[in-house]
Design a protein around this motif. Structure first.
Motif, PDB file in Angstrom:
ATOM      1  N   LYS A 118       0.851  -1.192   0.000  1.00 37.83           N
ATOM      2  CA  LYS A 118       0.000   0.000   0.000  1.00 37.83           C
ATOM      3  C   LYS A 118       0.880   1.232   0.000  1.00 37.83           C
ATOM      4  CE  LYS A 118      -4.424  -1.002   1.955  1.00 37.83           C
ATOM      5  NZ  LYS A 118      -5.508  -0.230   1.495  1.00 37.83           N
ATOM      6  N   LEU A 119       0.646   2.103  -0.961  1.00 42.71           N
ATOM      7  CA  LEU A 119       1.365   3.364  -1.069  1.00 42.71           C
ATOM      8  C   LEU A 119       0.366   4.466  -1.393  1.00 42.71           C
ATOM      9  CD1 LEU A 119       4.377   2.176  -3.234  1.00 42.71           C
ATOM     10  CD2 LEU A 119       4.424   2.704  -0.810  1.00 42.71           C
ATOM     11  N   GLY A 120       0.315   5.482  -0.557  1.00 42.44           N
ATOM     12  CA  GLY A 120      -0.572   6.618  -0.817  1.00 42.44           C
ATOM     13  C   GLY A 120      -2.038   6.243  -0.874  1.00 42.44           C
ATOM     14  N   GLY A 121      -2.458   5.256  -0.113  1.00 45.60           N
ATOM     15  CA  GLY A 121      -3.855   4.861  -0.084  1.00 45.60           C
ATOM     16  C   GLY A 121      -4.260   3.864  -1.152  1.00 45.60           C
ATOM     17  N   ALA A 122      -3.379   3.565  -2.081  1.00 47.84           N
ATOM     18  CA  ALA A 122      -3.681   2.601  -3.145  1.00 47.84           C
ATOM     19  C   ALA A 122      -2.792   1.371  -2.966  1.00 47.84           C
ATOM     20  CB  ALA A 122      -3.445   3.216  -4.518  1.00 47.84           C
ATOM     21  N   THR A 123      -3.311   0.224  -3.336  1.00 47.87           N
ATOM     22  CA  THR A 123      -2.542  -1.016  -3.271  1.00 47.87           C
ATOM     23  C   THR A 123      -1.939  -1.300  -4.634  1.00 47.87           C
ATOM     24  OG1 THR A 123      -4.068  -1.860  -1.608  1.00 47.87           O
ATOM     25  CG2 THR A 123      -2.624  -3.458  -2.654  1.00 47.87           C
ATOM     26  N   TYR A 124      -0.652  -1.592  -4.657  1.00 49.06           N
ATOM     27  CA  TYR A 124       0.063  -1.899  -5.885  1.00 49.06           C
ATOM     28  C   TYR A 124       0.492  -3.362  -5.850  1.00 49.06           C
ATOM     29  CZ  TYR A 124       0.185   3.034  -6.934  1.00 49.06           C
ATOM     30  OH  TYR A 124      -0.182   4.311  -7.219  1.00 49.06           O
ATOM     31  N   TYR A 125       0.453  -3.992  -7.019  1.00 49.81           N
ATOM     32  CA  TYR A 125       0.782  -5.408  -7.149  1.00 49.81           C
ATOM     33  C   TYR A 125       1.931  -5.576  -8.124  1.00 49.81           C
ATOM     34  CZ  TYR A 125      -3.742  -5.962  -4.960  1.00 49.81           C
ATOM     35  OH  TYR A 125      -4.791  -5.881  -4.088  1.00 49.81           O
ATOM     36  N   ARG A 126       2.824  -6.525  -7.787  1.00 46.05           N
ATOM     37  CA  ARG A 126       3.984  -6.788  -8.639  1.00 46.05           C
ATOM     38  C   ARG A 126       4.243  -8.280  -8.670  1.00 46.05           C
ATOM     39  NH1 ARG A 126       9.559  -4.383  -6.733  1.00 46.05           N
ATOM     40  NH2 ARG A 126       9.394  -6.153  -5.334  1.00 46.05           N
ATOM     41  N   TYR A 127       4.721  -8.764  -9.813  1.00 52.34           N
ATOM     42  CA  TYR A 127       5.092 -10.173  -9.958  1.00 52.34           C
ATOM     43  C   TYR A 127       6.254 -10.481  -9.029  1.00 52.34           C
ATOM     44  CZ  TYR A 127       6.731 -14.498 -12.079  1.00 52.34           C
ATOM     45  OH  TYR A 127       7.126 -15.793 -12.281  1.00 52.34           O
ATOM     46  N   ARG A 128       6.190 -11.610  -8.393  1.00 46.96           N
ATOM     47  CA  ARG A 128       7.248 -12.009  -7.474  1.00 46.96           C
ATOM     48  C   ARG A 128       8.164 -12.996  -8.162  1.00 46.96           C
ATOM     49  NH1 ARG A 128       6.541 -14.729  -1.538  1.00 46.96           N
ATOM     50  NH2 ARG A 128       8.749 -14.745  -1.089  1.00 46.96           N
ATOM     51  N   GLU A 129       9.408 -12.580  -8.369  1.00 49.18           N
ATOM     52  CA  GLU A 129      10.386 -13.448  -9.020  1.00 49.18           C
ATOM     53  C   GLU A 129      11.038 -14.361  -7.995  1.00 49.18           C
ATOM     54  OE1 GLU A 129      12.513 -11.796 -12.665  1.00 49.18           O
ATOM     55  OE2 GLU A 129      12.549 -10.153 -11.235  1.00 49.18           O
ATOM     56  N   PHE A 130      11.277 -15.587  -8.398  1.00 49.83           N
ATOM     57  CA  PHE A 130      11.952 -16.542  -7.539  1.00 49.83           C
ATOM     58  C   PHE A 130      13.351 -16.778  -8.069  1.00 49.83           C
ATOM     59  CE2 PHE A 130       7.520 -17.551  -6.731  1.00 49.83           C
ATOM     60  CZ  PHE A 130       7.518 -17.605  -5.347  1.00 49.83           C
ATOM     61  N   PHE A 131      14.289 -16.789  -7.154  1.00 48.03           N
ATOM     62  CA  PHE A 131      15.679 -17.035  -7.513  1.00 48.03           C
ATOM     63  C   PHE A 131      16.174 -18.271  -6.771  1.00 48.03           C
ATOM     64  CE2 PHE A 131      15.113 -12.417  -7.887  1.00 48.03           C
ATOM     65  CZ  PHE A 131      15.391 -12.272  -9.232  1.00 48.03           C
ATOM     66  N   GLY A 132      15.592 -19.424  -7.099  1.00 51.30           N
ATOM     67  CA  GLY A 132      16.015 -20.655  -6.453  1.00 51.30           C
ATOM     68  C   GLY A 132      15.018 -21.095  -5.398  1.00 51.30           C
ATOM     69  N   TYR A 133      15.490 -21.921  -4.495  1.00 49.99           N
ATOM     70  CA  TYR A 133      14.634 -22.505  -3.479  1.00 49.99           C
ATOM     71  C   TYR A 133      14.230 -21.452  -2.437  1.00 49.99           C
ATOM     72  CZ  TYR A 133      13.180 -25.313   0.490  1.00 49.99           C
ATOM     73  OH  TYR A 133      12.480 -25.823   1.531  1.00 49.99           O
ATOM     74  N   SER A 134      12.976 -21.454  -2.082  1.00 49.19           N
ATOM     75  CA  SER A 134      12.456 -20.545  -1.058  1.00 49.19           C
ATOM     76  C   SER A 134      11.906 -21.381   0.089  1.00 49.19           C
ATOM     77  CB  SER A 134      11.350 -19.674  -1.665  1.00 49.19           C
ATOM     78  OG  SER A 134      10.800 -18.844  -0.662  1.00 49.19           O
ATOM     79  N   PRO A 135      12.634 -21.431   1.222  1.00 48.33           N
ATOM     80  CA  PRO A 135      12.166 -22.258   2.324  1.00 48.33           C
ATOM     81  C   PRO A 135      10.893 -21.697   2.943  1.00 48.33           C
ATOM     82  CG  PRO A 135      14.033 -20.958   3.015  1.00 48.33           C
ATOM     83  CD  PRO A 135      13.858 -20.729   1.533  1.00 48.33           C
ATOM     84  N   PRO A 136      10.113 -22.533   3.594  1.00 48.96           N
ATOM     85  CA  PRO A 136       8.900 -22.037   4.223  1.00 48.96           C
ATOM     86  C   PRO A 136       9.230 -21.052   5.344  1.00 48.96           C
ATOM     87  CG  PRO A 136       9.237 -24.371   4.712  1.00 48.96           C
ATOM     88  CD  PRO A 136      10.297 -23.954   3.751  1.00 48.96           C
ATOM     89  N   ALA A 137       8.349 -20.085   5.542  1.00 52.37           N
ATOM     90  CA  ALA A 137       8.560 -19.097   6.595  1.00 52.37           C
ATOM     91  C   ALA A 137       8.197 -19.694   7.939  1.00 52.37           C
ATOM     92  CB  ALA A 137       7.704 -17.876   6.309  1.00 52.37           C
ATOM     93  N   GLY A 138       8.811 -19.225   8.966  1.00 48.62           N
ATOM     94  CA  GLY A 138       8.485 -19.670  10.316  1.00 48.62           C
ATOM     95  C   GLY A 138       9.553 -20.561  10.894  1.00 48.62           C
ATOM     96  N   PRO A 139       9.375 -20.908  12.159  1.00 49.16           N
ATOM     97  CA  PRO A 139      10.385 -21.754  12.817  1.00 49.16           C
ATOM     98  C   PRO A 139      10.368 -23.178  12.279  1.00 49.16           C
ATOM     99  CG  PRO A 139       8.515 -21.385  14.259  1.00 49.16           C
ATOM    100  CD  PRO A 139       8.310 -20.539  13.039  1.00 49.16           C
ATOM    101  N   ILE A 140      11.507 -23.778  12.318  1.00 45.68           N
ATOM    102  CA  ILE A 140      11.650 -25.146  11.820  1.00 45.68           C
ATOM    103  C   ILE A 140      11.602 -26.133  12.962  1.00 45.68           C
ATOM    104  CG2 ILE A 140      13.180 -26.757  10.632  1.00 45.68           C
ATOM    105  CD1 ILE A 140      14.110 -24.415   8.971  1.00 45.68           C
TER     106      ILE A 140
END
Length: 91
Positions: free
Chosen positions: A69-91
């Motif tokens: 959210k910027l200036g009251g409007a929500t902006y969306y962008r493609y999320r690029e992946f650069f390899g393996y993305s581990p799950p968030a949170g404690p292991i």
């Protein structure tokens, strides 16, 4: 006039693919809901704000797009992946 469930599903799937292809083609730019609606209209796919919001929320949940959210409007962008993305949170 009713349409078949095949046509109903086809249009939804095509809209998702068109939106994803558009965002993937512009990974460095973020777009507001209105800008994305205009981009889809230019591709002859008229979507309401509610439809776009739902699609983008599902894409964000699936970690395909990010929003900010910027200036009251929500902006969306493609999320690029650069390899393996581990799950968030404690292991």
């Amino acid at each position: 006039m009713p349409i078949s469930s095949k046509d109903f599903e086809k249009n939804d799937r095509e809209s998702n693919l068109m939106l994803m292809d558009f965002l993937r083609a512009h990974p460095l730019d973020a777009y507001s809901l209105d800008e994305l609606a205009k981009a889809m209209a230019a591709k002859r796919r008229k979507l309401s704000r509610e439809e776009l919001t739902k699609m983008l929320m599902l894409m964000e949940y699936g970690r395909k797009v990010t929003s900010r959210k910027l200036g009251g409007a929500t902006y969306y962008r493609y999320r690029e992946f650069f390899g393996y993305s581990p799950p968030a949170g404690p292991i």
